[in-house]
Design a protein around this motif. Structure first.
Motif, mmCIF file in Angstrom:
data_model
loop_
_atom_site.group_PDB
_atom_site.id
_atom_site.type_symbol
_atom_site.label_atom_id
_atom_site.label_comp_id
_atom_site.label_asym_id
_atom_site.label_seq_id
_atom_site.Cartn_x
_atom_site.Cartn_y
_atom_site.Cartn_z
ATOM 1 N N LEU A 112 0.842 -1.204 0.000
ATOM 2 C CA LEU A 112 0.000 0.000 0.000
ATOM 3 C C LEU A 112 0.873 1.249 0.000
ATOM 4 O O LEU A 112 0.622 2.191 -0.764
ATOM 5 C CB LEU A 112 -0.946 -0.006 1.202
ATOM 6 C CG LEU A 112 -1.882 1.192 1.347
ATOM 7 C CD1 LEU A 112 -2.758 1.376 0.113
ATOM 8 C CD2 LEU A 112 -2.738 1.040 2.595
ATOM 9 N N ALA A 113 1.902 1.271 0.820
ATOM 10 C CA ALA A 113 2.802 2.425 0.873
ATOM 11 C C ALA A 113 3.517 2.639 -0.461
ATOM 12 O O ALA A 113 3.640 3.775 -0.934
ATOM 13 C CB ALA A 113 3.813 2.244 2.002
ATOM 14 N N LEU A 114 3.961 1.554 -1.070
ATOM 15 C CA LEU A 114 4.650 1.669 -2.362
ATOM 16 C C LEU A 114 3.707 2.081 -3.491
ATOM 17 O O LEU A 114 4.148 2.611 -4.512
ATOM 18 C CB LEU A 114 5.333 0.346 -2.707
ATOM 19 C CG LEU A 114 6.545 -0.003 -1.850
ATOM 20 C CD1 LEU A 114 7.019 -1.427 -2.144
ATOM 21 C CD2 LEU A 114 7.671 1.008 -2.069
ATOM 22 N N ALA A 115 2.417 1.852 -3.302
ATOM 23 C CA ALA A 115 1.433 2.217 -4.325
ATOM 24 C C ALA A 115 1.059 3.691 -4.278
ATOM 25 O O ALA A 115 0.459 4.206 -5.228
ATOM 26 C CB ALA A 115 0.189 1.352 -4.173
ATOM 27 N N VAL A 116 1.410 4.386 -3.205
ATOM 28 C CA VAL A 116 1.021 5.790 -3.048
ATOM 29 C C VAL A 116 1.420 6.644 -4.255
ATOM 30 O O VAL A 116 0.592 7.375 -4.800
ATOM 31 C CB VAL A 116 1.565 6.373 -1.721
ATOM 32 C CG1 VAL A 116 1.499 7.893 -1.699
ATOM 33 C CG2 VAL A 116 0.781 5.796 -0.556
ATOM 34 N N PRO A 117 2.667 6.591 -4.736
ATOM 35 C CA PRO A 117 3.000 7.421 -5.894
ATOM 36 C C PRO A 117 2.165 7.092 -7.136
ATOM 37 O O PRO A 117 1.757 8.004 -7.862
ATOM 38 C CB PRO A 117 4.483 7.112 -6.146
ATOM 39 C CG PRO A 117 4.998 6.675 -4.822
ATOM 40 C CD PRO A 117 3.860 5.929 -4.183
#
Length: 171
Positions: A12-17
């Motif tokens: 989820l964090a890596l998907a933010v951008p």
């Protein structure tokens, strides 16, 4: 030993951008009349990993939000049904493009239960927090550079003006 974020929280964090980037700047592929963007892939991967996390650790966290999930699902069902209703009432209604829009709306709605499943512990929430802070900081730096005319925006280089963000013209 320091606790590490779960795989679901990291995804989820890596998907933010990818989620918070205008489609103008994303790679995409066309499948018939449907454009599939990096955002679409990121959201579906987040949902799949969160679902897998739910299988392993249980779906209990979703129970607390049942008062939200039921109306949300009802709204999404109404949204999809309205496309078919409009087609029945209006002969030339472009069902394909409107159904695609409804599907993408439903796709974004997957982020809510995915976040609930992925962000179970404080360390998981911190991972998302830092991803949002870092991405927002980067976008703010770009906005400042656009304002001073160092970086182009959607309509070219226009220093001293309010510039649309990399999230979209409305932001």
């Amino acid at each position: 030993m320091t606790a590490r974020p779960s795989a679901a929280a990291l995804v989820l964090a890596l998907a933010v951008p990818a989620i918070f980037l205008h489609t103008h700047y994303q790679p995409h592929a066309s499948v018939g009349s449907v454009d599939v963007y990096l955002t679409d892939v990121a959201i579906l991967v987040v949902a799949a990993v969160a679902c897998a996390d739910g299988v392993v650790h249980g779906f209990g966290p979703l129970r607390a939000g049942i008062a939200v999930w039921i109306p949300a699902v009802a709204f999404l069902a109404l949204l999809v049904a309205s496309v078919f209703y409009a087609r029945a009432v209006i002969g030339g209604y472009a069902i394909g493009s409107h159904l695609t829009s409804a599907a993408k709306f439903c796709e974004y709605a997957l982020l809510a239960p995915s976040a609930v499943l992925a962000l179970r512990r404080p360390v998981d929430r911190r991972a998302l927090f830092w991803a949002v802070v870092l991405w927002s900081s980067f976008l703010t730096l770009i906005a400042v550079l656009q304002f001073f005319g160092v970086v182009d925006e959607f309509k070219g280089r226009r220093p001293g003006q309010r510039e649309p963000s990399y999230i979209g013209i409305h932001d």
